[in-house]
Design a protein around this motif. Structure first.
Motif, PDB file in Angstrom:
ATOM      1  N   SER A 137     -15.384  11.886 -11.580  1.00 34.75           N
ATOM      2  CA  SER A 137     -15.760  13.045 -11.244  1.00 34.75           C
ATOM      3  C   SER A 137     -14.734  14.263 -11.414  1.00 34.75           C
ATOM      4  CB  SER A 137     -16.879  13.399 -10.068  1.00 34.75           C
ATOM      5  OG  SER A 137     -16.936  11.980  -9.481  1.00 34.75           O
ATOM      6  N   GLY A 138     -13.668  13.725 -10.638  1.00 34.90           N
ATOM      7  CA  GLY A 138     -12.458  14.599 -10.647  1.00 34.90           C
ATOM      8  C   GLY A 138     -11.914  14.874 -12.107  1.00 34.90           C
ATOM      9  N   TYR A 176      -5.104  23.098 -10.319  1.00 34.06           N
ATOM     10  CA  TYR A 176      -5.960  23.094 -11.579  1.00 34.06           C
ATOM     11  C   TYR A 176      -7.126  24.147 -11.500  1.00 34.06           C
ATOM     12  CZ  TYR A 176      -3.650  18.612 -12.482  1.00 34.06           C
ATOM     13  OH  TYR A 176      -2.588  17.609 -12.709  1.00 34.06           O
ATOM     14  N   LEU A 187     -12.360  22.643 -16.459  1.00 35.12           N
ATOM     15  CA  LEU A 187     -11.569  23.914 -15.935  1.00 35.12           C
ATOM     16  C   LEU A 187     -10.525  24.169 -17.083  1.00 35.12           C
ATOM     17  CD1 LEU A 187     -10.561  23.075 -12.212  1.00 35.12           C
ATOM     18  CD2 LEU A 187     -11.939  24.661 -12.968  1.00 35.12           C
ATOM     19  N   LEU A 211     -22.642  19.025 -19.722  1.00 37.70           N
ATOM     20  CA  LEU A 211     -22.638  17.890 -18.742  1.00 37.70           C
ATOM     21  C   LEU A 211     -24.297  17.564 -18.635  1.00 37.70           C
ATOM     22  CD1 LEU A 211     -20.074  19.069 -16.571  1.00 37.70           C
ATOM     23  CD2 LEU A 211     -20.009  17.018 -18.106  1.00 37.70           C
ATOM     24  N   LYS A 251      -0.470  11.363 -15.182  1.00 33.87           N
ATOM     25  CA  LYS A 251      -0.245  12.563 -15.352  1.00 33.87           C
ATOM     26  C   LYS A 251      -0.831  13.674 -14.405  1.00 33.87           C
ATOM     27  CE  LYS A 251       1.424  12.180 -20.200  1.00 33.87           C
ATOM     28  NZ  LYS A 251       1.145  12.593 -21.572  1.00 33.87           N
ATOM     29  N   LEU A 252      -2.000  13.607 -14.423  1.00 34.04           N
ATOM     30  CA  LEU A 252      -2.767  14.517 -13.646  1.00 34.04           C
ATOM     31  C   LEU A 252      -2.776  14.314 -12.152  1.00 34.04           C
ATOM     32  CD1 LEU A 252      -6.022  15.097 -15.978  1.00 34.04           C
ATOM     33  CD2 LEU A 252      -3.991  16.344 -16.146  1.00 34.04           C
ATOM     34  N   ASP A 253      -2.626  13.068 -11.920  1.00 32.81           N
ATOM     35  CA  ASP A 253      -2.852  12.741 -10.372  1.00 32.81           C
ATOM     36  C   ASP A 253      -4.301  12.923  -9.734  1.00 32.81           C
ATOM     37  OD1 ASP A 253      -1.975  11.589  -8.010  1.00 32.81           O
ATOM     38  OD2 ASP A 253      -0.852  13.249  -7.100  1.00 32.81           O
ATOM     39  N   ILE A 254      -4.941  12.610 -10.969  1.00 32.16           N
ATOM     40  CA  ILE A 254      -6.529  12.555 -10.395  1.00 32.16           C
ATOM     41  C   ILE A 254      -7.203  11.255 -10.774  1.00 32.16           C
ATOM     42  CG2 ILE A 254      -8.734  13.634 -11.127  1.00 32.16           C
ATOM     43  CD1 ILE A 254      -7.595  16.052 -11.145  1.00 32.16           C
ATOM     44  N   HIS A 255      -7.936  10.865  -9.880  1.00 37.34           N
ATOM     45  CA  HIS A 255      -8.271   9.345 -10.016  1.00 37.34           C
ATOM     46  C   HIS A 255      -9.585   8.599 -10.192  1.00 37.34           C
ATOM     47  CE1 HIS A 255      -4.075   8.707  -8.491  1.00 37.34           C
ATOM     48  NE2 HIS A 255      -4.502   9.598  -7.806  1.00 37.34           N
ATOM     49  N   THR A 256     -10.594   9.995 -10.000  1.00 40.16           N
ATOM     50  CA  THR A 256     -11.860   9.380  -9.876  1.00 40.16           C
ATOM     51  C   THR A 256     -12.676  10.317 -11.204  1.00 40.16           C
ATOM     52  OG1 THR A 256     -12.690  11.518  -8.641  1.00 40.16           O
ATOM     53  CG2 THR A 256     -12.403   9.296  -7.707  1.00 40.16           C
ATOM     54  N   ILE A 274     -14.080  17.421 -13.667  1.00 41.30           N
ATOM     55  CA  ILE A 274     -13.794  18.913 -13.529  1.00 41.30           C
ATOM     56  C   ILE A 274     -12.561  19.440 -14.271  1.00 41.30           C
ATOM     57  CG2 ILE A 274     -13.439  20.137 -11.481  1.00 41.30           C
ATOM     58  CD1 ILE A 274     -15.287  18.913  -9.552  1.00 41.30           C
ATOM     59  N   TYR A 275     -11.510  18.552 -14.121  1.00 44.28           N
ATOM     60  CA  TYR A 275     -10.511  19.177 -14.875  1.00 44.28           C
ATOM     61  C   TYR A 275     -10.585  19.392 -16.070  1.00 44.28           C
ATOM     62  CZ  TYR A 275      -5.874  18.826 -17.168  1.00 44.28           C
ATOM     63  OH  TYR A 275      -4.722  19.219 -17.532  1.00 44.28           O
ATOM     64  N   ASP A 332      -8.298  13.904  -5.053  1.00 42.92           N
ATOM     65  CA  ASP A 332      -8.650  14.709  -6.375  1.00 42.92           C
ATOM     66  C   ASP A 332      -8.994  16.100  -6.085  1.00 42.92           C
ATOM     67  OD1 ASP A 332      -8.054  12.359  -7.460  1.00 42.92           O
ATOM     68  OD2 ASP A 332     -10.218  11.925  -8.259  1.00 42.92           O
ATOM     69  N   ARG A 369       0.724  -1.096   0.011  1.00 47.42           N
ATOM     70  CA  ARG A 369      -0.177   0.135   0.078  1.00 47.42           C
ATOM     71  C   ARG A 369       0.933   1.352  -0.041  1.00 47.42           C
ATOM     72  NH1 ARG A 369      -4.743   1.042   4.420  1.00 47.42           N
ATOM     73  NH2 ARG A 369      -4.535   3.455   4.347  1.00 47.42           N
ATOM     74  N   LYS A 400       1.285   4.075  -3.092  1.00 43.91           N
ATOM     75  CA  LYS A 400       0.710   5.352  -2.678  1.00 43.91           C
ATOM     76  C   LYS A 400       2.035   6.323  -2.889  1.00 43.91           C
ATOM     77  CE  LYS A 400      -1.729   7.583   0.773  1.00 43.91           C
ATOM     78  NZ  LYS A 400      -2.212   7.521   2.335  1.00 43.91           N
TER      79      LYS A 400
END
Ligand SMILES: [Fe+2]
Ligand SMILES: [Fe+2]
Lengths: 197, 252
Positions: A180-181, B192, A188, A197, A173-178, A184-185, B184, A43, A47
């Motif tokens: 919905s996240g 961002y 933006l 949407l 690359k973005l370090d965004i995992h979900t 939003i990226y 996130d 883990r 992580k």
């Protein structure tokens, strides 16, 4: 300025401290965690995603796994095994590097310097890698609109396998995992319009 | 630094102010003067050793908490986990929500962007609430029953039936990752969301998000590494004990 990161997995406090002191004598190198027991090993690695994991036989043995490499795959960490040439220990043949604990200090430092050299050289090139390619933007657009992997594959005439690997790269690359996240990226960064949407 | 029972309670907070919320969770109120940890715990009828295990495990990354915590009853562990849930739902989550709302009300340029973050956190709140409710309504009552049966060596037919369909290993499999969305949200705000002049609320939201994430991490670790393994052992022993019992009603 980016740093080269290490995790040290070793049950011996003295050995861990010794390694930390040695490693941190070299500029730009940093030990992000010391792990003294096997409990959260995978883990933590996945992580913290260190560049290198230094592990010895004793610790490896206590993990009791045979698919070690696949379990840390997500971290993309390279493995340095810490060996003791006076003992007959055979483990982790797939390890990327190897350091002998009996070596003199200067030798150990030089070895570590050699090991990290490629990473320090490519630093500049990597720093721009967080920008998405056009193809990745296409994939991201459809994900943000709520399409499944299969639907994205159909739209872009690519295999589902390729979609999955694009998704992995986007997340890395973005370090965004979900989802919905990611949505939003995408808004933006004007990859999709908020009204769609 | 490892905290011990003879240290001053006030010093714990000086060393790690994040313990504030944990100390309140135990029902301990500020204003304890120079009393030691043990004295304050006794005053509030809190088990000193359990308290120390929790504060130490939250303060030291490498503290061997999992091993030590196993000595405490499921009853005390669940008691603490429940208090932590209350802290999430009644306190820190509304606080964060309020801060994001403030951020929204105080920005002029990109209201629609911040609105997205507000909705995102709303989604997170729902996810967390479902997660917490499931544990409060199903998992915790189950583990408490298991412990009771284990200690009294008496098992109700109902529980015995339930054990055939449900085991704590199912919980481990279904236990969802409730930290991902927080991660996130942090990245969206740090990296961002375009720069805004109103850094004040933005920073405040982030500080709280970091606090919540750390707390949720510690909490899940107790659930997965302390509570679940303990119950797993009890389940095994109950099953072997009572399966034999059913065949030839032995004494004991
Ligand atoms: Fe929980
Ligand atoms: Fe949980």
């Amino acid at each position: 300025m980016s740093r080269v990161t290490f995790i040290i997995a070793n049950k011996s406090f003295i050995v861990r401290r010794g390694l930390v002191l040695t490693i941190e004598e070299i500029p730009k190198l940093e030990v992000v965690k010391e792990i003294d027991n096997e409990r959260n090993f995978f883990r933590d690695i996945n992580k913290l995603k260190p560049d290198f994991v230094i592990i010895n036989y004793d610790f490896y043995k206590s993990l009791d796994v045979n698919d070690f490499n696949s379990k840390i795959e997500r971290s993309k960490s390279k493995i340095i095994k810490l060996i003791d040439r006076n003992k007959d220990e055979d483990f982790l043949n797939e390890a990327d590097y190897c350091i002998d604990i009996n070596e003199a200090k200067s030798n150990i430092i030089n070895q570590i310097k050699d090991i990290v050299a490629p990473l320090l050289k490519t630093e500049k090139i990597n720093s721009t890698s967080s920008v998405l390619s056009n193809r990745e933007k296409d994939v991201l657009r459809y994900i943000a609109l709520g399409l499944t992997n299969q639907e994205v594959a159909d739209k872009l005439f690519i295999s589902i396998h390729t979609v999955v690997s694009h998704r992995k790269n986007i997340t890395r690359k973005l370090d965004i995992h979900t989802v919905s996240g990611l949505t939003i990226y995408a808004v933006l960064n004007k990859i999709i319009d908020i009204k769609s949407l | 630094m490892i905290f011990t029972k003879d240290m001053k309670m006030a010093d714990l907070i000086h060393k790690n102010y994040l313990l504030l919320s944990i100390i309140s969770r135990f029902g301990i109120l500020l204003g304890f003067g120079d009393k030691s940890v043990e004295e304050v715990c006794n005053e509030y009828k809190v088990n000193t050793y359990f308290f120390l295990e929790i504060v130490n495990s939250c303060s030291n990354e490498n503290y061997f908490t999992d091993v030590q915590l196993k000595h405490f009853s499921i009853h005390s562990i669940v008691g603490y986990l429940r208090k932590t849930h209350k802290f999430y739902i009644n306190q820190i989550v509304p606080e964060i929500q309020c801060l994001i709302t403030n951020l929204y009300q105080n920005c002029f340029k990109q209201k629609e962007n911040v609105k997205l973050l507000l909705n995102f956190f709303d989604e997170y709140k729902n996810e967390l609430t479902i997660h917490v409710n499931r544990e409060e309504d199903v998992v915790y009552p189950y583990v408490l029953n298991i412990e009771k049966a284990y200690e009294t060596k008496k098992i109700s037919d109902e529980l015995f039936e339930q054990m055939k369909n449900y085991s704590i290993s199912d919980y481990l499999n279904e236990h969802s990752n409730i930290e991902e969305k927080l991660l996130d949200l942090k990245n969206l705000i740090i990296k961002y969301l375009p720069p805004t002049a109103d850094f004040k609320y933005r920073n405040k939201v982030l500080v709280k998000l970091f606090q919540l994430e750390k707390d949720v991490n510690d909490h899940s670790r107790i659930e997965e590494k302390v509570m679940a393994p303990k119950i797993l052992n009890m389940e095994k022993s109950l099953l072997s004990h009572f399966s034999n019992d059913n065949q030839n009603s032995t004494d004991e």
